[in-house]
Scaffold this motif. Structure first.
Motif, PDB file in Angstrom:
ATOM      1  N   LEU A 160       0.825  -1.205   0.000  1.00 64.28           N
ATOM      2  CA  LEU A 160       0.000   0.000   0.000  1.00 64.28           C
ATOM      3  C   LEU A 160       0.860   1.256   0.000  1.00 64.28           C
ATOM      4  O   LEU A 160       0.576   2.229  -0.709  1.00 64.28           O
ATOM      5  N   ALA A 161       1.917   1.238   0.813  1.00 60.55           N
ATOM      6  CA  ALA A 161       2.820   2.389   0.880  1.00 60.55           C
ATOM      7  C   ALA A 161       3.531   2.611  -0.450  1.00 60.55           C
ATOM      8  O   ALA A 161       3.748   3.755  -0.872  1.00 60.55           O
ATOM      9  N   GLY A 162       3.887   1.526  -1.130  1.00 60.18           N
ATOM     10  CA  GLY A 162       4.557   1.643  -2.426  1.00 60.18           C
ATOM     11  C   GLY A 162       3.666   2.294  -3.475  1.00 60.18           C
ATOM     12  O   GLY A 162       4.137   3.111  -4.286  1.00 60.18           O
ATOM     13  N   ILE A 163       2.379   1.954  -3.468  1.00 60.60           N
ATOM     14  CA  ILE A 163       1.436   2.567  -4.409  1.00 60.60           C
ATOM     15  C   ILE A 163       1.326   4.066  -4.136  1.00 60.60           C
ATOM     16  O   ILE A 163       1.301   4.885  -5.060  1.00 60.60           O
ATOM     17  N   GLU A 164       1.282   4.428  -2.853  1.00 60.58           N
ATOM     18  CA  GLU A 164       1.200   5.849  -2.500  1.00 60.58           C
ATOM     19  C   GLU A 164       2.459   6.608  -2.934  1.00 60.58           C
ATOM     20  O   GLU A 164       2.368   7.709  -3.485  1.00 60.58           O
ATOM     21  N   GLN A 165       3.620   6.010  -2.725  1.00 66.71           N
ATOM     22  CA  GLN A 165       4.859   6.679  -3.135  1.00 66.71           C
ATOM     23  C   GLN A 165       4.898   6.893  -4.645  1.00 66.71           C
ATOM     24  O   GLN A 165       5.428   7.893  -5.118  1.00 66.71           O
ATOM     25  N   ARG A 166       4.319   5.965  -5.386  1.00 61.79           N
ATOM     26  CA  ARG A 166       4.335   6.052  -6.849  1.00 61.79           C
ATOM     27  C   ARG A 166       3.275   7.013  -7.385  1.00 61.79           C
ATOM     28  O   ARG A 166       3.544   7.804  -8.292  1.00 61.79           O
ATOM     29  N   ASP A 167       2.057   6.958  -6.824  1.00 56.79           N
ATOM     30  CA  ASP A 167       0.928   7.654  -7.440  1.00 56.79           C
ATOM     31  C   ASP A 167       0.370   8.820  -6.624  1.00 56.79           C
ATOM     32  O   ASP A 167      -0.492   9.548  -7.113  1.00 56.79           O
ATOM     33  N   GLY A 168       0.804   8.985  -5.387  1.00 57.42           N
ATOM     34  CA  GLY A 168       0.260  10.045  -4.546  1.00 57.42           C
ATOM     35  C   GLY A 168       0.789  11.417  -4.930  1.00 57.42           C
ATOM     36  O   GLY A 168       1.769  11.550  -5.674  1.00 57.42           O
ATOM     37  N   LEU A 169       0.151  12.446  -4.392  1.00 51.17           N
ATOM     38  CA  LEU A 169       0.551  13.826  -4.652  1.00 51.17           C
ATOM     39  C   LEU A 169       0.977  14.553  -3.380  1.00 51.17           C
ATOM     40  O   LEU A 169       1.932  15.329  -3.403  1.00 51.17           O
ATOM     41  N   SER A 170       0.299  14.287  -2.280  1.00 52.13           N
ATOM     42  CA  SER A 170       0.578  14.996  -1.032  1.00 52.13           C
ATOM     43  C   SER A 170       1.985  14.676  -0.527  1.00 52.13           C
ATOM     44  O   SER A 170       2.318  13.508  -0.301  1.00 52.13           O
ATOM     45  N   PRO A 171       2.823  15.701  -0.314  1.00 48.57           N
ATOM     46  CA  PRO A 171       4.168  15.431   0.204  1.00 48.57           C
ATOM     47  C   PRO A 171       4.132  14.772   1.574  1.00 48.57           C
ATOM     48  O   PRO A 171       4.957  13.915   1.886  1.00 48.57           O
ATOM     49  N   GLN A 172       3.167  15.176   2.407  1.00 50.28           N
ATOM     50  CA  GLN A 172       3.056  14.594   3.746  1.00 50.28           C
ATOM     51  C   GLN A 172       2.700  13.113   3.673  1.00 50.28           C
ATOM     52  O   GLN A 172       3.295  12.283   4.371  1.00 50.28           O
ATOM     53  N   ALA A 173       1.716  12.782   2.835  1.00 55.61           N
ATOM     54  CA  ALA A 173       1.281  11.391   2.716  1.00 55.61           C
ATOM     55  C   ALA A 173       2.392  10.521   2.126  1.00 55.61           C
ATOM     56  O   ALA A 173       2.618   9.387   2.565  1.00 55.61           O
ATOM     57  N   LYS A 174       3.098  11.047   1.131  1.00 58.25           N
ATOM     58  CA  LYS A 174       4.171  10.269   0.516  1.00 58.25           C
ATOM     59  C   LYS A 174       5.331  10.064   1.494  1.00 58.25           C
ATOM     60  O   LYS A 174       5.961   9.002   1.515  1.00 58.25           O
ATOM     61  N   ALA A 175       5.601  11.077   2.316  1.00 59.21           N
ATOM     62  CA  ALA A 175       6.658  10.938   3.326  1.00 59.21           C
ATOM     63  C   ALA A 175       6.275   9.886   4.363  1.00 59.21           C
ATOM     64  O   ALA A 175       7.107   9.075   4.791  1.00 59.21           O
ATOM     65  N   LEU A 176       4.996   9.885   4.770  1.00 57.50           N
ATOM     66  CA  LEU A 176       4.546   8.865   5.723  1.00 57.50           C
ATOM     67  C   LEU A 176       4.634   7.487   5.098  1.00 57.50           C
ATOM     68  O   LEU A 176       5.047   6.522   5.751  1.00 57.50           O
ATOM     69  N   ALA A 177       4.255   7.362   3.831  1.00 53.84           N
ATOM     70  CA  ALA A 177       4.333   6.072   3.140  1.00 53.84           C
ATOM     71  C   ALA A 177       5.769   5.556   3.130  1.00 53.84           C
ATOM     72  O   ALA A 177       6.020   4.367   3.366  1.00 53.84           O
ATOM     73  N   SER A 178       6.725   6.444   2.875  1.00 52.49           N
ATOM     74  CA  SER A 178       8.140   6.046   2.880  1.00 52.49           C
ATOM     75  C   SER A 178       8.563   5.573   4.261  1.00 52.49           C
ATOM     76  O   SER A 178       9.246   4.553   4.417  1.00 52.49           O
ATOM     77  N   SER A 179       8.136   6.309   5.287  1.00 48.77           N
ATOM     78  CA  SER A 179       8.465   5.943   6.663  1.00 48.77           C
ATOM     79  C   SER A 179       7.845   4.604   7.044  1.00 48.77           C
ATOM     80  O   SER A 179       8.480   3.761   7.689  1.00 48.77           O
ATOM     81  N   ILE A 180       6.604   4.389   6.631  1.00 44.00           N
ATOM     82  CA  ILE A 180       5.911   3.124   6.920  1.00 44.00           C
ATOM     83  C   ILE A 180       6.653   1.957   6.276  1.00 44.00           C
ATOM     84  O   ILE A 180       6.873   0.919   6.917  1.00 44.00           O
ATOM     85  N   ALA A 181       7.032   2.107   5.015  1.00 46.10           N
ATOM     86  CA  ALA A 181       7.714   1.013   4.313  1.00 46.10           C
ATOM     87  C   ALA A 181       9.016   0.632   5.023  1.00 46.10           C
ATOM     88  O   ALA A 181       9.301  -0.557   5.226  1.00 46.10           O
ATOM     89  N   LYS A 182       9.784   1.627   5.429  1.00 49.04           N
ATOM     90  CA  LYS A 182      11.065   1.350   6.109  1.00 49.04           C
ATOM     91  C   LYS A 182      10.836   0.686   7.462  1.00 49.04           C
ATOM     92  O   LYS A 182      11.505  -0.304   7.815  1.00 49.04           O
ATOM     93  N   ALA A 183       9.895   1.226   8.229  1.00 47.10           N
ATOM     94  CA  ALA A 183       9.644   0.692   9.565  1.00 47.10           C
ATOM     95  C   ALA A 183       9.101  -0.733   9.505  1.00 47.10           C
ATOM     96  O   ALA A 183       9.524  -1.600  10.275  1.00 47.10           O
ATOM     97  N   ARG A 184       8.170  -0.993   8.587  1.00 46.60           N
ATOM     98  CA  ARG A 184       7.573  -2.331   8.521  1.00 46.60           C
ATOM     99  C   ARG A 184       8.576  -3.367   8.021  1.00 46.60           C
ATOM    100  O   ARG A 184       8.550  -4.516   8.446  1.00 46.60           O
ATOM    101  N   ASN A 185       9.444  -2.983   7.113  1.00 49.87           N
ATOM    102  CA  ASN A 185      10.497  -3.905   6.676  1.00 49.87           C
ATOM    103  C   ASN A 185      11.381  -4.304   7.858  1.00 49.87           C
ATOM    104  O   ASN A 185      11.722  -5.484   8.015  1.00 49.87           O
ATOM    105  N   ALA A 186      11.751  -3.331   8.679  1.00 50.73           N
ATOM    106  CA  ALA A 186      12.587  -3.630   9.856  1.00 50.73           C
ATOM    107  C   ALA A 186      11.838  -4.521  10.838  1.00 50.73           C
ATOM    108  O   ALA A 186      12.417  -5.451  11.425  1.00 50.73           O
ATOM    109  N   GLU A 187      10.538  -4.274  11.013  1.00 51.42           N
ATOM    110  CA  GLU A 187       9.742  -5.091  11.931  1.00 51.42           C
ATOM    111  C   GLU A 187       9.582  -6.512  11.407  1.00 51.42           C
ATOM    112  O   GLU A 187       9.574  -7.477  12.199  1.00 51.42           O
ATOM    113  N   ILE A 188       9.471  -6.676  10.107  1.00 50.60           N
ATOM    114  CA  ILE A 188       9.384  -8.018   9.532  1.00 50.60           C
ATOM    115  C   ILE A 188      10.665  -8.805   9.817  1.00 50.60           C
ATOM    116  O   ILE A 188      10.612  -9.982  10.195  1.00 50.60           O
TER     117      ILE A 188
END
Length: 198
Positions: A160-188
């Motif tokens: 979901l975060a990857g789709i937002e980083q690719r297709d989203g417009l809001s800088p805030q939302a895209k930054a959160l998506a990037s943060s989510i992807a990094k954090a969840r990868n580490a948690e996995i």
């Protein structure tokens, strides 16, 4: 004597001028993908919170309980941010899904083909039967099932975060998506290291 012609006025920059590329996006600017990202991530996080709350009383391993607690606190904060954005944008905050509450007894919520009453849950949301099964386990069985389900759930969140980083417009939302992807990868990675013990 004839007058010399004046300069020809044209729209746009003069010939040879460097092209100006505008990359800035105002803080409140967003598109449909940003809205979908926020709505789906809120639904996704609510499932995570059900799982982490169950872990607080059913997981037998202190490391699993601690990891669940950290995940739950993080995702509660993310839900608050996503909710605030949707309200600022004038878009709907998805209502809680009654089918996601284990033991609610609603037969309409059972089965992979019938997602029960309410809105489309989207392709990244866990089947209610998985949460129901998790709610009926405890001890080592819970530890194992929780970690397996959460690893899969986190993987969907990264998608979901990857789709937002690719297709989203809001800088805030895209930054959160990037943060989510990094954090969840580490948690996995951390959860996989715990899983080998069960």
């Amino acid at each position: 004597a004839a007058c010399a012609p004046g300069p020809v006025l044209t729209a746009g920059p003069p010939p040879g001028a460097p092209t100006l590329v505008i990359t800035g996006v105002s803080e409140g600017e967003h598109n449909a993908q940003d809205v979908l990202f926020a709505q789906r991530m809120i639904q996704h996080h609510r499932q995570t919170l059900i799982m982490t709350e169950l872990a607080g009383t059913r997981a037998s391993d202190p490391e699993v309980r601690a990891a669940a607690g950290r995940i739950g606190r993080t995702q509660k904060a993310e839900i608050a941010r996503l909710t605030a954005w949707l309200k600022d944008w004038g878009d709907q905050v998805p209502p809680p899904d009654p089918c996601m509450i284990p033991g609610n007894g609603d037969v309409k919520c059972r089965g992979g083909d019938d997602i029960g009453p309410g809105a489309d849950r989207g392709p990244y949301v866990m089947d209610p039967s998985d949460l129901e099964a998790l709610s009926r386990t405890s001890g080592t069985d819970f530890n194992r099932m929780f970690l397996n389900l959460m690893i899969r759930h986190h993987s969907d969140e990264i998608a979901l975060a990857g789709i937002e980083q690719r297709d989203g417009l809001s800088p805030q939302a895209k930054a959160l998506a990037s943060s989510i992807a990094k954090a969840r990868n580490a948690e996995i990675v951390h959860m996989r290291s715990m899983l080998v013990r069960f």
